[in-house]
Design a protein around this motif. Structure first.
Motif, mmCIF file in Angstrom:
data_model
loop_
_atom_site.group_PDB
_atom_site.id
_atom_site.type_symbol
_atom_site.label_atom_id
_atom_site.label_comp_id
_atom_site.label_asym_id
_atom_site.label_seq_id
_atom_site.Cartn_x
_atom_site.Cartn_y
_atom_site.Cartn_z
ATOM 1 N N LEU A 27 0.822 -1.207 0.000
ATOM 2 C CA LEU A 27 0.000 0.000 0.000
ATOM 3 C C LEU A 27 0.859 1.262 0.000
ATOM 4 N N ARG A 40 -7.954 -1.332 5.217
ATOM 5 C CA ARG A 40 -7.330 -1.640 3.923
ATOM 6 C C ARG A 40 -6.125 -2.549 4.091
ATOM 7 N N GLU A 43 -7.570 -6.006 4.754
ATOM 8 C CA GLU A 43 -8.096 -6.578 3.510
ATOM 9 C C GLU A 43 -6.966 -7.091 2.619
ATOM 10 N N ARG A 44 -5.938 -6.268 2.439
ATOM 11 C CA ARG A 44 -4.804 -6.653 1.595
ATOM 12 C C ARG A 44 -4.075 -7.862 2.175
ATOM 13 N N ARG A 49 -11.802 -7.616 8.929
ATOM 14 C CA ARG A 49 -11.664 -6.182 9.216
ATOM 15 C C ARG A 49 -11.213 -5.889 10.648
#
Length: 187
Positions: A27, A40, A43-44, A49
């Motif tokens: 990211l 995020r 998720e990656r 979550r």
């Protein structure tokens, strides 16, 4: 209770942390630190979550964990490379080359802009990791002075100047190495 994907709980935790760090690095390569959220990263990394919070309380803790893991791997690789010779000048050559080669990966995005956004406690934790790399150089400089192969009137200044010379990544490695060795009075 969640399933573990390794033979032991510590091994599972290590694997999950590695996935989180890889996700964070991916990211960071694509966008700014401010645009990255814990959701995020999770998720990656292939986590639920809220599962990421079982490992890190916030994004700053991910950065510190990432810096810690990267520094440990970096220093271990460097120490392994340096162990092959007792000659301080050769050790300095290895140090310079390692910094110039591996530094591209190691210094990913953890510059002043990012570190400046972190809480003081996180900045201090990251500084402790930088000190581990500095300690290797400090030891090489002391060995060089002791053996008479380096001239280092002020080790702290020499350390800062050597690292300053190793910061630009677009200069020819051979010229940087030659310049640093001459500056240290190496034969």
């Amino acid at each position: 209770m969640p399933r573990i994907s390794a033979a032991t709980v510590p091994e599972h935790r290590h694997q999950v942390h590695r996935r989180i760090f890889d996700a964070f690095a991916d990211l960071m390569a694509q966008e700014s630190y401010d645009a990255i959220t814990m959701a995020r990263i999770a998720e990656r990394a292939g986590l639920g979550r809220t599962a990421i919070y079982h490992h890190f309380p916030d994004k700053a803790a991910v950065v510190v964990g990432f810096a810690s893991a990267e520094t440990e791997a970096y220093v271990a690789e460097l120490e392994e490379r340096l162990a092959s010779t007792p000659d301080p000048v050769l050790r300095m050559r290895y140090y310079i080359r390692h910094q110039l080669e591996a530094g591209h990966t190691f210094h990913m995005g953890l510059g002043v802009q990012l570190v400046g956004r972190l809480p003081d406690s996180s900045r201090r934790a990251i500084r402790a990791h930088v000190t581990a790399v500095e300690d290797v150089l400090r030891r090489i400089l002391a060995e060089g002075v002791e053996s008479g192969t380096m001239t280092v009137p002020d080790p702290d200044t020499a350390l800062a100047l050597v690292h300053a010379c190793l910061t630009p990544r677009d200069l020819p490695s051979e010229q940087v190495e030659s310049f640093v060795l001459r500056a240290l009075g190496c034969p």
